[in-house]
Design a protein around this motif. Sequence first.
Motif, PDB file in Angstrom:
ATOM      1  N   ARG A  52       0.816  -1.217   0.000  1.00  0.00           N
ATOM      2  CA  ARG A  52       0.000   0.000   0.000  1.00  0.00           C
ATOM      3  C   ARG A  52       0.846   1.262   0.000  1.00  0.00           C
ATOM      4  O   ARG A  52       0.635   2.177  -0.811  1.00  0.00           O
ATOM      5  CB  ARG A  52      -0.924  -0.005   1.219  1.00  0.00           C
ATOM      6  N   ASP A  53       1.808   1.336   0.917  1.00  0.00           N
ATOM      7  CA  ASP A  53       2.593   2.568   1.024  1.00  0.00           C
ATOM      8  C   ASP A  53       3.430   2.810  -0.226  1.00  0.00           C
ATOM      9  O   ASP A  53       3.518   3.937  -0.723  1.00  0.00           O
ATOM     10  CB  ASP A  53       3.502   2.501   2.259  1.00  0.00           C
ATOM     11  N   ALA A  54       4.070   1.751  -0.744  1.00  0.00           N
ATOM     12  CA  ALA A  54       4.878   1.913  -1.950  1.00  0.00           C
ATOM     13  C   ALA A  54       4.009   2.308  -3.140  1.00  0.00           C
ATOM     14  O   ALA A  54       4.409   3.132  -3.973  1.00  0.00           O
ATOM     15  CB  ALA A  54       5.642   0.624  -2.240  1.00  0.00           C
ATOM     16  N   ASP A  55       2.804   1.742  -3.252  1.00  0.00           N
ATOM     17  CA  ASP A  55       1.905   2.102  -4.348  1.00  0.00           C
ATOM     18  C   ASP A  55       1.488   3.571  -4.257  1.00  0.00           C
ATOM     19  O   ASP A  55       1.390   4.268  -5.276  1.00  0.00           O
ATOM     20  CB  ASP A  55       0.659   1.213  -4.333  1.00  0.00           C
ATOM     21  N   LYS A  56       1.221   4.047  -3.051  1.00  0.00           N
ATOM     22  CA  LYS A  56       0.820   5.450  -2.880  1.00  0.00           C
ATOM     23  C   LYS A  56       1.959   6.393  -3.273  1.00  0.00           C
ATOM     24  O   LYS A  56       1.732   7.446  -3.882  1.00  0.00           O
ATOM     25  CB  LYS A  56       0.378   5.698  -1.441  1.00  0.00           C
ATOM     26  N   VAL A  57       3.186   6.040  -2.909  1.00  0.00           N
ATOM     27  CA  VAL A  57       4.328   6.860  -3.312  1.00  0.00           C
ATOM     28  C   VAL A  57       4.457   6.865  -4.833  1.00  0.00           C
ATOM     29  O   VAL A  57       4.688   7.907  -5.455  1.00  0.00           O
ATOM     30  CB  VAL A  57       5.615   6.347  -2.643  1.00  0.00           C
ATOM     31  N   ARG A  58       4.295   5.695  -5.446  1.00  0.00           N
ATOM     32  CA  ARG A  58       4.366   5.610  -6.913  1.00  0.00           C
ATOM     33  C   ARG A  58       3.292   6.491  -7.556  1.00  0.00           C
ATOM     34  O   ARG A  58       3.559   7.248  -8.491  1.00  0.00           O
ATOM     35  CB  ARG A  58       4.200   4.143  -7.326  1.00  0.00           C
ATOM     36  N   ASP A  59       2.040   6.416  -7.063  1.00  0.00           N
ATOM     37  CA  ASP A  59       0.955   7.208  -7.638  1.00  0.00           C
ATOM     38  C   ASP A  59       1.251   8.698  -7.546  1.00  0.00           C
ATOM     39  O   ASP A  59       0.984   9.460  -8.477  1.00  0.00           O
ATOM     40  CB  ASP A  59      -0.362   6.897  -6.921  1.00  0.00           C
ATOM     41  N   ALA A  60       1.803   9.110  -6.417  1.00  0.00           N
ATOM     42  CA  ALA A  60       2.111  10.535  -6.247  1.00  0.00           C
ATOM     43  C   ALA A  60       3.223  10.976  -7.190  1.00  0.00           C
ATOM     44  O   ALA A  60       3.178  12.068  -7.751  1.00  0.00           O
ATOM     45  CB  ALA A  60       2.512  10.817  -4.803  1.00  0.00           C
ATOM     46  N   LEU A  61       4.211  10.115  -7.374  1.00  0.00           N
ATOM     47  CA  LEU A  61       5.338  10.510  -8.214  1.00  0.00           C
ATOM     48  C   LEU A  61       5.010  10.388  -9.701  1.00  0.00           C
ATOM     49  O   LEU A  61       5.671  11.018 -10.525  1.00  0.00           O
ATOM     50  CB  LEU A  61       6.575   9.684  -7.857  1.00  0.00           C
ATOM     51  N   VAL A  62       4.002   9.605 -10.055  1.00  0.00           N
ATOM     52  CA  VAL A  62       3.494   9.657 -11.427  1.00  0.00           C
ATOM     53  C   VAL A  62       2.772  10.985 -11.638  1.00  0.00           C
ATOM     54  O   VAL A  62       2.900  11.632 -12.690  1.00  0.00           O
ATOM     55  CB  VAL A  62       2.561   8.462 -11.705  1.00  0.00           C
ATOM     56  N   SER A  63       1.997  11.427 -10.644  1.00  0.00           N
ATOM     57  CA  SER A  63       1.324  12.733 -10.712  1.00  0.00           C
ATOM     58  C   SER A  63       2.309  13.882 -10.547  1.00  0.00           C
ATOM     59  O   SER A  63       1.984  15.023 -10.882  1.00  0.00           O
ATOM     60  CB  SER A  63       0.257  12.830  -9.614  1.00  0.00           C
TER      61      SER A  63
END
Length: 592
Positions: free
Chosen positions: A134-145
């Motif tokens: 979960r945490d790694a996915d959220k970081v990925r989503d933010a850095l894609v944005s």
Amino acid sequence: MSHRHPLLRSLAIYREMPWRFALVAGLFVFINLGLVWQQWLIGHALNDVTAGVAVRQQADGSLDGRVAWNWFWLILAVALGRAVLQYAAALGSLILGQALLTRLRERILEQVLRLHLGYHWQHGMGEIVTRTTRDADKVRDALVSFWRQLVETPLVVVATVGLLAWYHPLLALGPLLLTLLGLYIFVLQTERLVELDRAVGAAYDRVNQDLAEGIGAVRVIKSFGLQQQRIDGFAAQVSEFARLARAALRWSSSRIPLPQAVVALGHVWILVIGAQLVAEGRIGVGELVTSLLIATTLVFRIEGIGRVMQTFADARASAGRIWQLLDAPTLIENGPGRLPQGPLGLKLEQVSVSAPGSERDILRQCSLSLAPGEVVALVGATGTGKSLLASLLPRLTDADNGRVLIGNDEGGWQEVRDLQLADLRRRVHVLPQESFLFADTLAANLRLSAPGASDAELLDALHRAAADDILERLPLGLDSPLGDRGVTLSGGQRQRLCLARALLAAPDILCLDAATSALDAIGEQRVLDNLRRQRRHGHAPTLLLIASKESTVQRADRVLLLDNGRIVDSGPHLELLRRNPAYRDLLGIEHE
């Protein structure tokens, strides 16, 4: 980089892929410059239309629209070029985000495997799984944005203010001040969102932990009829997680529109000031339309910030939890030394070890010695620190005080802290009571300790571990899959396979932490006899048998009695039986 900026620390991983980062950033720069150019062209085309230049009437009455068509094809070409670049940039940012996510997860796994046992005792599996998923996915989503919000938005702001200021400084003043005010409100709201997401993340940890325990302990749950109790408990955890998630969503939904409305007031400013400037003849209608178009672009971009503000706030909290794990001290550091050649012995000198997170010592000034090739049994009541003592040998944990020495009289004795971990763990092996087999074939599980072992060597190890019968019952022999954690096998079968894996590694010191507890007396006798006869480079291994059965200690040269964190007695089994009532009680033997 500061521990207060975990999201920026995650972003810094992009430094490991500088060319791809520069390429994607460059694409976004050209996309936004193209947007400004496109809107500038629209304004000038509109000026030509209003001035009657775009379409002219010829002397013969026909219309000459070459200028209009030139504007049309030029604007269309710029729009198509931006579309191609936008696709490439979006694809590039997604690829970069996935590459960053991969590297982040690799670092989490590396750190988890490096961390000492005390960390794993204090932090549950659910917490670590949450960091990796979960945490790694959220970081990925933010850095894609990140590309749109932290690269495109400043470019749009600069381009908007620059173009408006070029037309007239008054046009730029209002949108600039309103944009800065809206962004400031966003920043103020982010702190609260981070706090809310931390609470959501902690609740998600508990959900994961409860789920992992429910799956891992399914046999216990079924045996005691606890299905409904576990279901109710898990439902309560999920409900709490959902309640906190709704609270975070409700708060963000009620606060985000305010800064968006503030920035949108820029339209009113441009319309009022622009109309006056057009009336005064300072700018044309085309410039006013271009100003409104680019202000609309700015509003949409700021509204985009509002839509992803919670994504960034969530990611900041998630990144904080990830770096909290990555920054945890490993404690077990590699040393420079190597063990001497030949048989190895073991010494503990005044060793004390406390429980993780507590100042209470489990081992208290414990001292013992094992000569090379000796077979020694260690007995003690439950909770006296036998398994903790075993974990000191390959440095799965470290002593708080005292020294753990391994070596021999010829080559010298070395403190385990000074040794290379790979060399130490290759020659010193601890086989725990809990037998763990991976969801792979039998051969793959055995070769974990000796990747180059032949099939003949695997069969020999199975024979020495008294596991021949297991192989005969498996339909595909060495290529038979064992299932998750060896679920298709009994406890005694798993123990023997794990023992075969340990024997295949041919360690110089082997500690069996109740690793034959699930074997019957005949099987245990056969295994221990094979261990005593085993030879590596001409010498037998040193064996430390942590045991609670008389059948085990009878096969030892000497028995050590552990009580209250230290060795309180030592000697042959029969001698201890005769003189030590506590020893007899531990083994459940009546005094004759």
